[in-house]
Design a protein around this motif. Structure first.
Motif, short mmCIF file in Angstrom:
data_model
loop_
_atom_site.label_atom_id
_atom_site.label_comp_id
_atom_site.label_asym_id
_atom_site.label_seq_id
_atom_site.Cartn_x
_atom_site.Cartn_y
_atom_site.Cartn_z
N UNK A 1 -4.26 -3.09 69.61
CA UNK A 1 -4.15 -4.09 68.56
C UNK A 1 -3.44 -5.16 69.23
N UNK A 2 -3.05 -5.27 70.38
CA UNK A 2 -2.13 -6.27 71.27
C UNK A 2 -3.12 -6.85 72.15
N UNK A 3 -4.29 -6.57 72.09
CA UNK A 3 -5.22 -7.00 73.24
C UNK A 3 -6.20 -8.16 72.93
N UNK A 4 -5.90 -9.13 73.49
CA UNK A 4 -6.86 -10.37 73.01
C UNK A 4 -7.87 -10.26 73.98
N UNK A 5 -9.28 -10.96 73.71
CA UNK A 5 -10.45 -10.76 74.55
C UNK A 5 -10.11 -11.23 75.96
N UNK A 6 -9.38 -12.36 76.03
CA UNK A 6 -9.16 -12.89 77.31
C UNK A 6 -8.35 -11.72 78.33
#
Length: 227
Positions: free
Chosen positions: A24-29
């Motif tokens: 849930x904390x992982x952005x695509x970048x």
């Protein structure tokens, strides 16, 4: 270990699946730089948005004094708009949990409302899946109710809701939103969306986030349909 687990422990939220909470904390970048991870938070954001809409609707339905449909629609739009969700994220301290790629971090992504909004919804989605609705409700109860009666600087028009209501007044059909293209760098993206009823394109719009582009497309369609 991501500090989100300490936060959950402190709030007595009995998580079991650490992987989904972390995702849930992982952005695509960040995912682009850590290919070993299973995915980013976009699917969880979708789930969290639905749970948030349900909880907020229930809150306003039981509000005293009683609100009419128009008041509930307007107030819900204000409570779940991008800027509001970013504010809740900061209030809870969740902004520290966002995992960003190096470039996104340097460009100020941690302060960008669209990313904080997505993070908020994704964490809600993960907690809902792993722990259940009651724990999501516990969190939302902590941050949102005090804003219900707060004076609003401006009136937010939820064109997605207005368009759906207008369509359903004449037909039982629903509308769907489709991404046409996404351009620009990750720190300054531009999205173009269109809204359709079956195969008929009702309107198009653009914005700096998918949500803003959907609202722009809905406004374009609503102004045409409501003539």
């Amino acid at each position: 270990m991501n500090a989100i687990f300490k936060w959950l422990d402190a709030h007595n939220i009995p998580y079991k699946n650490k992987d989904i909470i972390l995702q849930a904390c992982v952005h695509t970048s960040y995912l682009n730089e850590h290919a070993e991870l299973p995915g980013d938070n976009e699917r969880l954001e979708f789930m969290g948005d639905a749970v948030l809409q349900l909880w907020t609707t229930d809150l306003l339905f039981h509000h005293e004094p009683m609100l009419n449909e128009g008041q509930m629609t307007t107030l819900r739009s204000q409570l779940v708009r991008e800027e509001a969700l970013a504010e809740y994220t900061k209030e809870l301290g969740w902004d520290k949990f966002l995992l960003l790629g190096v470039g996104e971090e340097k460009s100020g992504g941690r302060e960008r409302n669209s990313l904080l909004c997505d993070l908020f919804e994704a964490i809600l989605g993960a907690i809902y899946i792993d722990c259940g609705y009651s724990y999501v409700a516990q969190i939302l109860q902590e941050v949102i109710p005090k804003y219900v009666d707060a004076p609003k600087a401006d009136e937010v028009v939820d064109y997605k809701t207005k368009l759906q209501e207008c369509i359903q007044a004449d037909t039982r059909q629903t509308v769907t939103y489709h991404l046409l293209r996404s351009t620009g760098p990750s720190n300054n993206p531009h999205f173009e969306m269109e809204v359709r009823m079956d195969t008929i394109v009702l309107g198009k719009g653009s914005g700096s986030s998918k949500k803003k582009a959907e609202q722009a497309a809905a406004k374009d369609a609503f102004l045409k349909v409501a003539r």
